[in-house]
Design an enzyme around this catalytic site. Structure first.
Site, PDB file in Angstrom:
ATOM      1  N   HIS A  93       0.825  -1.201   0.000  1.00 62.04           N
ATOM      2  CA  HIS A  93       0.000   0.000   0.000  1.00 62.04           C
ATOM      3  C   HIS A  93       0.869   1.265   0.000  1.00 62.04           C
ATOM      4  O   HIS A  93       0.578   2.243  -0.703  1.00 62.04           O
ATOM      5  CB  HIS A  93      -0.918  -0.045   1.229  1.00 62.04           C
ATOM      6  CG  HIS A  93      -1.671   1.222   1.475  1.00 62.04           C
ATOM      7  ND1 HIS A  93      -1.282   2.134   2.433  1.00 62.04           N
ATOM      8  CD2 HIS A  93      -2.772   1.740   0.874  1.00 62.04           C
ATOM      9  CE1 HIS A  93      -2.128   3.154   2.426  1.00 62.04           C
ATOM     10  NE2 HIS A  93      -3.028   2.948   1.488  1.00 62.04           N
ATOM     11  N   GLU A  96       2.122   1.799  -3.408  1.00 60.11           N
ATOM     12  CA  GLU A  96       1.047   2.348  -4.254  1.00 60.11           C
ATOM     13  C   GLU A  96       1.013   3.871  -4.113  1.00 60.11           C
ATOM     14  O   GLU A  96       0.932   4.602  -5.101  1.00 60.11           O
ATOM     15  CB  GLU A  96      -0.286   1.720  -3.831  1.00 60.11           C
ATOM     16  CG  GLU A  96      -1.525   2.296  -4.485  1.00 60.11           C
ATOM     17  CD  GLU A  96      -2.594   2.665  -3.474  1.00 60.11           C
ATOM     18  OE1 GLU A  96      -2.897   3.858  -3.340  1.00 60.11           O
ATOM     19  OE2 GLU A  96      -3.136   1.747  -2.799  1.00 60.11           O
ATOM     20  N   GLU A 113      -4.379   8.096   7.321  1.00 62.27           N
ATOM     21  CA  GLU A 113      -5.256   7.131   6.646  1.00 62.27           C
ATOM     22  C   GLU A 113      -5.563   5.970   7.604  1.00 62.27           C
ATOM     23  O   GLU A 113      -6.707   5.525   7.729  1.00 62.27           O
ATOM     24  CB  GLU A 113      -4.595   6.618   5.355  1.00 62.27           C
ATOM     25  CG  GLU A 113      -5.546   5.807   4.490  1.00 62.27           C
ATOM     26  CD  GLU A 113      -4.913   5.336   3.179  1.00 62.27           C
ATOM     27  OE1 GLU A 113      -3.723   5.660   2.930  1.00 62.27           O
ATOM     28  OE2 GLU A 113      -5.596   4.640   2.412  1.00 62.27           O
TER      29      GLU A 113
END
Lengths: 433, 430
Positions: free
Chosen positions: A67, A70, A142
């Protein structure tokens, strides 16, 4: 280039595997303004233990790194790649799942340029220590956002109850602690191991000319050189067949409780047609057991245990698979027990042909509706492909399922002695110390 | 812009809008019922869509309705309420497979409309009352729905901001209504209200898909024979919103990991106004997109947040900023956000920024049209506005907006309320 037509659906799919191993699919959709493209690697949060490219020894990387990668691919020497898309009116995005990382854009103009941008930025990693550090603050927020999300906590709480060793129970973004261990060099290692074209799929759907798209992609890829890559060696620790824990309770600042009941697949190693049949069978069964037209749904609703947040699903990939049933409830514990009871009762009963037919029709209709969505088609086709399944086989497979198939799947999957876990989110009492 | 021609006609008091299209595998039907947002009726309206789905004359229980939908190849049916400015809209939506793509081609549109009509116009009633047992079940789940807003902290913060900001305006009402008003609802007063709404609401019916306009008209006349006279157009509620007042700051605490910062501004512009598209582009530059000032400065430069964005309440004239931040970073985050607003007012953005924003906004409009429900929603905007802008003129209108117009619209924007939901324990952790 191969052309595959699906008469009933009135769709034509264009397929080509390039010499570097990249698999390219184009589905023209007339009447749409937009074109949607996904460029996906078969690499997700569960791939945390593997042999890096050109090395001998296995490496264990920090949780959440797929992640993190990404996030960071969107930056190059010039800055933020999002800008290159939006200057051309496109909107770009990306997501990381357990098994995939997908980069995507949608645009109603300049499709050719945007497609080049997509291919080029994903195939051009650029990480610096400084930019990696900077991202940590963003990802930390996040993670915090998900920590406050009771549905997300409920879901991962359930996965932690179901799985002892398998990395599917680790939050996709990792933890604040694990992301702080991420370095520029580790990102490069993961990148070089998993972003080879032979591990990737490009899917383009929209108002496009398939020949033009394929020519463009061939040319784009021919201009780049990739060393041949062997099959990637990935390790997953042995996972017991049974669940780790029967029940987990999570206190949170909520007014309404939540409950999820999970059923863990005993031997999650199906792929291809076998997996497709299994997955669709379980989706039909769950619908028959707990769908809005079912006796059980009326019962639970009448007992005041569920509302319209109540839902269910079955997911499976290579190495893991589970059913999940549940929703908001003022009495999450009671709901969990009732779901288990109703599952047990349902198993004793014989399946009714007319119900099977009705639910089959429903699933076919829902699939047609999903075919309106370029996002659904591109994302699901890729997921299916990575598991050796074919999205366009969904309707024929649904049509082929028999009562006997369903009965057998029901008996083997819903083993309530060893395969069931419950996760409850409850209203927290006072303050945590 | 390629675009289907919309056919409009009237069936009794119902305004019908047909958008023929062969792009999709399904046909979509949407019913919209519009009435002013009022404390007296907000709760009744909000529970009506689910009560109507509990049983009809022909399908006496929810189970019967759901089975019938499944028989129609999984026709989907949903009902809900939404706020658009000071109006409360009840919507029913149905998607039906286009039988062209099925092996046995049984026509589904007629049966779908019949079922929808059964839910919408022929509920299960005895003695002019809704069934009390069914109603009690719906009251229970509705109460739960209202109280669950608290559990989604982003939604909760948004609700609190709206309450604080629009305390004396209809828009301050919560769209789901109030638990205390739910108590007073019974089978008879709700049925009475339902009858009243059918007469007094403005009803719009949309169909998008692969349909023959004439056949469809006959079906609608058959299944939706509402008798009353067309109501007065009640949509142009004046926006009496703005009164100069002190900036309001509200800070509340809960045991959350992330603080939720929501800031409300008055734009003094609503849909249909001449400077509406300038406002949309303002929003794109300020916080609407990933190249916006908020995204770049709060997230990318300061690493303070994962999301920092703004959106416009088109029919009310509000601009809402939202960001999830560490509670201790409140001062820093608000300072950056206010600076961005100041820069917008001073016109500190380039022509290239503006072009980029126009491109992304136009793309967003076109993409919305690729989804039947999105396309219908765009059309419905025009039904609600006092001054409509035909959809096929949108792109042109967007292109024509100048930098000066955006600065001018920015000058009209006024800060109203800052709401912050902060974490309780953070001080102890640090």
């Amino acid at each position: 280039m191969n052309k595959v037509t699906f008469d009933q659906l009135q769709e034509t799919l264009y397929v080509e595997e390039l010499s570097n191993g990249l698999k390219v699919y184009v589905l023209p959709k007339q009447g749409f303004h937009k074109t949607f493209a996904t460029f996906t690697t078969k690499y997700g949060s569960i791939d945390n233990h593997f042999i890096p490219l050109n090395e001998e020894e296995a490496l264990r990387v920090p949780d959440g790194i797929a992640h993190f990668l990404e996030h960071k691919l969107f930056e190059d020497e010039e800055g933020d790649v999002f800008q290159d898309f939006s200057k051309l009116g496109a909107s770009a995005n990306a997501f990381t799942s357990f098994t995939r990382t997908a980069y995507l854009f949608s645009s109603t103009m300049n499709v050719e340029k945007n497609l080049d941008t997509l291919l080029n930025f994903v195939q051009h990693p650029y990480f610096t220590e400084e930019s990696v550090d900077k991202e940590k603050g963003i990802i930390e927020q996040e993670i915090k956002m998900y920590e406050d999300n009771p549905d997300w906590q409920n879901f991962f709480g359930l996965l932690k109850a179901l799985y002892k060793n398998h990395p599917v129970s680790i939050d996709i973004a990792g933890t604040v602690e694990s992301i702080n261990k991420t370095t520029k060099d580790l990102l490069y290692t993961c990148y070089h191991t998993f972003y080879h074209p032979s591990n990737m799929v490009l899917f383009v759907v929209g108002n496009v000319d398939p020949n033009e798209i394929l020519n463009q992609v061939r040319k784009n890829q021919a201009d780049k050189s990739f060393a041949d890559q062997k099959e990637i060696t990935r390790y997953v620790e042995d996972e017991p067949a049974e669940v780790r824990e029967k029940k987990v309770v999570i206190p949170m600042p909520v007014n309404t409780g939540k409950c999820l009941v999970g059923i863990k697949e005993r031997t999650p190693n199906k792929q291809g047609k076998e997996l497709l049949k299994h997955e669709l069978s379980l989706q039909l069964l769950l619908e028959m057991m707990f769908g809005q037209s079912s006796e059980n749904y009326q019962t639970l609703y009448g007992e005041g245990l569920i509302d319209d947040s109540f839902s269910f699903d079955f997911t499976a990939e290579h190495g893991f698979g589970f059913s999940v049933i549940g929703g908001d409830s003022s009495e999450p514990e009671k709901l969990a027990d009732r779901i288990e009871e109703l599952l047990s009762n349902f198993k004793q009963k014989r399946l009714e042909e007319d119900v099977i037919e009705r639910i089959r029709k429903k699933k076919i209709g829902y699939f047609l509706k999903a075919m309106n969505s370029p996002e659904y088609i591109a994302n699901q086709f890729t997921r299916y492909k990575f598991n050796d399944m074919d999205l366009f086989e969904v309707i024929p497979t649904l049509e082929s399922l028999t009562k006997e198939d369903l009965t057998e799947t029901m008996k083997s999957h819903f083993d309530l002695d060893t395969q069931i876990s419950k996760c409850l989110v409850v209203k927290e009492e006072g303050l945590r110390a | 812009m390629e675009q289907e021609q919309v056919v409009h006609y009237q069936v009794g008091p119902v305004r019908v809008h047909v958008i023929p299209s062969t792009t999709f595998k399904t046909n979509t039907i949407v019913i919209q019922m519009n009435a002013p947002l009022q404390k007296e009726t907000v709760t009744k309206r909000s529970i009506l869509p689910s009560v109507l789905q509990t049983g009809t004359k022909d399908y006496p229980t929810r189970q019967h309705i759901r089975s019938a939908l499944e028989e129609l190849y999984g026709a989907s049916l949903s009902g809900d309420v939404a706020k658009k400015g000071e109006q409360q809209i009840i919507s029913f939506r149905m998607d039906l497979a286009n039988e062209k793509f099925l092996k046995d081609s049984e026509p589904l549109m007629d049966r779908g409309l019949k079922l929808l009509s059964s839910v919408f116009l022929h509920p299960k009633i005895s003695n002019k009352q809704f069934d009390s047992k069914m109603l009690d079940e719906e009251k229970r789940t509705h109460r739960q729905k209202i109280s669950s807003v608290y559990d989604d902290k982003m939604r909760f913060a948004n609700k609190r901001l709206t309450e604080e900001m629009c305390e004396d305006e209809p828009f301050g009402l919560h769209v789901l209504g109030y638990e205390e008003d739910l108590e007073a609802i019974d089978g008879s007063n709700l049925y009475e209200y339902y009858q009243q709404a059918l007469v007094e609401d403005q009803i719009d019916l949309y169909v998008m898909g692969d349909v023959k306009v004439d056949d469809l008209k006959k079906m609608i006349e058959k299944y939706f024979p509402l008798q009353s006279a067309a109501p007065e157009d009640n949509v142009s509620t004046e926006n009496k919103f703005f009164q100069e007042k002190e900036k309001n700051e509200v800070i509340e605490e809960q045991s959350v990991q992330q603080g939720k910062l929501h800031i409300g501004y008055r734009t003094n512009v609503t849909y249909g106004d001449d400077d509406y598209f300038a406002l949309q582009l303002f929003n794109g530059l300020f916080g609407g997109f990933s190249h916006s000032k908020l995204f770049i400065n709060v997230r990318e430069k300061a690493s303070l947040a994962y999301y920092a964005a703004s959106r416009v309440e088109s029919h009310k004239g509000l601009l809402i900023v939202m960001s999830g931040i560490q509670s201790s970073k409140y001062d820093q985050a608000t300072k950056i956000i206010f600076e961005q607003m100041e820069e917008m007012k001073q016109g500190k953005f380039t022509d290239a920024d503006l072009d980029q924003t126009k491109a992304v906004y136009k793309n967003q409009v076109l993409e919305t049209m690729d989804v039947p429900r999105g396309r219908i929603e765009l059309e419905y905007h025009n039904q609600l506005a006092s001054k409509a802008v035909p959809i096929n003129e949108w792109l042109q209108k967007i292109d024509q907006v100048t930098k000066e117009e955006i600065i001018k619209v920015a000058q009209k924007i006024q800060l109203d309320t800052v709401y912050f939901l902060k974490g309780k324990e953070e001080a102890a952790n640090e």
